[in-house]
Enzyme design. Structure first.
Site, short mmCIF file in Angstrom:
data_model
loop_
_atom_site.label_atom_id
_atom_site.label_comp_id
_atom_site.label_asym_id
_atom_site.label_seq_id
_atom_site.Cartn_x
_atom_site.Cartn_y
_atom_site.Cartn_z
N ASP A 158 75.19 43.48 27.14
CA ASP A 158 74.77 41.90 27.74
C ASP A 158 76.46 41.38 27.89
O ASP A 158 77.19 42.18 26.99
CB ASP A 158 74.43 41.25 26.49
CG ASP A 158 74.52 39.90 26.40
OD1 ASP A 158 73.20 39.77 27.19
OD2 ASP A 158 75.11 39.52 26.09
N GLU A 164 72.13 38.42 32.51
CA GLU A 164 73.16 39.09 31.75
C GLU A 164 73.24 39.83 30.69
O GLU A 164 73.87 40.97 30.78
CB GLU A 164 73.85 38.27 31.45
CG GLU A 164 74.10 37.96 30.20
CD GLU A 164 73.09 36.30 29.75
OE1 GLU A 164 73.51 35.80 28.48
OE2 GLU A 164 72.42 35.74 30.66
#
Length: 305
Positions: free
Chosen positions: A180, A223
C-alpha cells in the site's frame, strides 16, 4: 442528360500497366493458427501454434502449458498435416472435447471450441497477423489496469487460486505481498489527482523492475497492489519485500515541476502460514499484516501477526 456538375472522368475505369496486373494481389498476411482462451480470468488470451507437433498438458515442458486441476500431465497434442492441425487426446484422465464431443483424434476447423478436462476451454482460429494483433490487444486490455499496466484484480484472484492449487499439488512454496502506498490521500490533496496517478505509475514500474518473469504484479484496488511469488518461501519473500520498500523509499516522482517522495507499507504471507492454504486465506493474512505495518508507523514490512 447528365447533370451539369457531372464529371465524366470520375466514371472512367483506371487502366493499369500489364506488370501491375500480373503482380501478386495484396494479402492480409500469412495465415496462422491460434488458440483463444474462453474461460476464467485468462479469457481472450491468444496462444499462437507453430511447429508440426504442439504438446499440451499440465507440466511446464509442454508448448501449451495448462497448470490446472483436471488437466493431465501430457493431456493432448496437435499434429500439423496437410496445412491443418489434428487434435489427438493422449489417454488423458478427463478427456479432450471438440464442440462438446469427446474425441480421440479430430481434424480442427476454424471456430472449433476445444476443451481440455472439465473446465479449460479454447476457440481454435485460423487468422492473419493483423487480426492476431487485435486479439492480443483486446486480451491485454481485459486483464491489465489501464493506468499502471499492472494486472487487474480479477486476473489476480484467478491466478492466485491457480498458484495455490499448483503449490499444493507439487508441494512447492508460494508467497504473497500486499503493498500500500503510504499517505496517498495526502499526495492527491496536496498535488492533485494527476500527480497521484503519476506516483502510482512510478511505483508499479519500480516494483516490476525487481520481479522475475514468473511473478505476478496486480493492482488490488486504489493505491494497493499485490505480488504473487511462485516458489518463494516466507523468509525470501521478506527479503524481496524489503528490496521493494527500500527502492520506493528512494524514489522521487517528478510531476508538473514538483518532486514527490514515496513510501510503501508491505504485508507478507506464505502458503505455509495457513493450516489449509487457500487464495482467500493468503490474502487475509497478508492484508492483516499490511494493516499492522500501517499501524506501526508505515514504510515497513511485516511478516508475522
Amino acid at each position: 442528360m447528365p447533370d451539369e456538375d457531372y464529371d465524366e472522368t470520375a466514371e472512367r475505369t483506371v487502366v493499369f500497366e500489364r506488370s501491375a496486373l500480373e503482380a501478386a494481389p495484396p494479402t492480409a498476411g500469412d495465415r496462422m493458427h491460434v488458440l483463444v482462451r474462453m474461460d476464467g480470468a485468462n479469457v481472450g488470451q491468444v496462444t499462437r501454434l507453430s511447429g508440426e507437433i504442439v504438446e499440451i498438458g499440465r507440466i511446464a515442458k509442454n508448448a501449451v502449458h495448462l497448470p490446472f486441476e483436471g488437466v493431465s500431465r501430457q493431456h493432448a497434442r496437435l499434429v500439423l498435416k496437410g496445412g491443418k492441425y489434428w487434435l489427438e487426446d493422449l489417454a488423458s484422465a478427463n478427456g479432450t472435447f471438440v464442440q462438446g464431443t469427446r474425441i480421440t483424434v479430430h481434424a480442427l476447423s476454424d471456430g472449433d471450441v476445444v476443451q481440455f478436462g472439465p473446465r479449460v476451454v479454447f476457440r481454435y482460429s485460423v487468422t492473419d497477423p493483423g487480426e492476431e494483433k487485435i486479439m492480443r490487444q483486446l486480451y491485454e486490455s481485459s486483464v491489465k489496469d489501464s493506468l499502471t499496466g499492472a494486472h487487474n484484480r480479477e486476473y489476480f484472484a484467478e491466478r492466485l487460486k491457480t498458484e495455490v492449487a499448483y503449490a499444493k499439488r507439487h508441494e512447492t512454496q508460494l508467497s504473497l505481498m500486499m503493498i500500500d502506498v503510504d499517505h496517498f490521500k495526502k499526495v492527491n490533496d496536496t498535488y492533485g489527482h494527476p500527480a497521484g496517478d503519476a506516483v502510482l505509475v512510478a511505483v508499479v514500474a519500480a516494483i516490476a523492475g525487481t520481479l522475475r518473469g514468473e511473478d505476478v504484479l496486480a493492482r488490488y484496488g486504489g493505491e494497493e497492489f499485490a505480488v504473487i511469488l511462485r516458489g518463494i518461501e516466507l523468509a525470501n519473500a521478506v527479503i524481496a519485500a524489503e528490496r521493494v520498500r527500500e527502492l520506493i523509499a528512494a524514489l522521487s516522482v517528478n510531476h508538473d515541476g514538483r518532486t514527490i517522495s514515496c513510501a510503501v507499507s508491505i504485508g507478507v504471507a506464505s502458503a505455509a502460514c495457513i493450516d489449509e492454504a487457500s487464495a482467500e486465506g493468503m490474502v487475509a493474512v497478508a492484508d492483516r499484516r499490511l494493516y499492522l505495518a500501517k499501524r506501526s508507523g508505515r514504510n515497513r514490512v511485516v511478516s508475522s501477526g
